[in-house]
Every structure is written in C-alpha cells, then in structure tokens.
Design an enzyme around this catalytic site. Structure first.
Site, PDB file in Angstrom:
ATOM      1  N   CYS A 134       0.824  -1.221   0.000  1.00  0.00           N
ATOM      2  CA  CYS A 134       0.000   0.000   0.000  1.00  0.00           C
ATOM      3  C   CYS A 134       0.856   1.268   0.000  1.00  0.00           C
ATOM      4  O   CYS A 134       1.398   1.641   1.050  1.00  0.00           O
ATOM      5  CB  CYS A 134      -0.918  -0.058   1.229  1.00  0.00           C
ATOM      6  SG  CYS A 134      -1.760   1.467   1.627  1.00  0.00           S
TER       7      CYS A 134
ATOM      8  N   CYS B  87       0.128   3.900   2.662  1.00  0.00           N
ATOM      9  CA  CYS B  87       0.530   3.418   3.983  1.00  0.00           C
ATOM     10  C   CYS B  87       1.978   3.825   4.276  1.00  0.00           C
ATOM     11  O   CYS B  87       2.310   4.216   5.396  1.00  0.00           O
ATOM     12  CB  CYS B  87       0.397   1.897   4.073  1.00  0.00           C
ATOM     13  SG  CYS B  87      -1.300   1.298   3.912  1.00  0.00           S
TER      14      CYS B  87
END
Length: 111
Positions: free
Chosen positions: A32, A35
């Site tokens: 991600c 993230c």
C-alpha cells in the site's frame, strides 16, 4: 526516526485495548503506497505526543483476524482507541496538521 510499536494477534489486547493512554492504530500493508507515505507523520506524532498518545502499527495482511474484527476494508485505516474502546477512525493518508486536529477533536469529544 522513531520505530513505531507493532501489534499483532498475540499482543493487540495488551498494547491497544488495555493501554492506560489513547492509542492510534495504523492498519497498513506492505503493498500500500499511501501506507508508506503516512509513516513519517505517524513517527513524528509518536515522538511529539509520547506523553499522552501511543502509536501502533498493525499489518493487515499478517493479522487478518484483527482487521476483520474492526471491519478494516481499505488501507491505510487509522483508528483511535481510548480505554479499550474505538472512539474514532478514518481511511486514507492525510497531512500531519489535519490528522492532529482530527485526533484532538476525537479525544475532546470522547472525554
């Protein structure tokens, strides 16, 4: 930079639900990009607010039971716990100033 605490299925209760101060949990995954973008902000917050807030990371891929229990559907998901209760959550990375304002607002309304 500060290393953030890492919670998993063996220590989530202790680090998050039984904590004596509020805990910001970052649900993330290796794949991600947002993230990874938010990590420096979370590290800064962990240092700046260490006296009144703990920041913990949970890898959603490695801890599917925790993610499922809290209905994490997208990443990153940030959740704020106080006294073992979920009091606020948001999906997506955000600038530090906005995140701090949202955290402060959530903590004020939870008192």
């Amino acid at each position: 930079m500060t290393e953030l605490l890492v919670a998993d299925e063996t220590n989530f209760d202790q680090l998050v639900l039984r904590a004596d101060k509020p805990v910001l949990v970052d649900f993330w995954a290796q794949w991600c990009p947002p993230c990874h973008q938010i990590v420096p902000i979370l590290q800064q917050i962990a240092v700046e607010r260490a006296d009144r807030l703990t920041v913990v990371k949970v890898n959603s891929d490695e801890n599917p039971a925790i993610s499922s229990n809290y209905r994490v559907m997208a990443l990153p998901t940030l959740m704020l716990f106080q006294h073992g209760e979920l009091i606020w959550s948001v999906v997506g990375a955000r600038p530090k100033a906005k995140l701090l304002k949202e955290l402060d607002d959530a903590l004020l309304t939870a008192v």
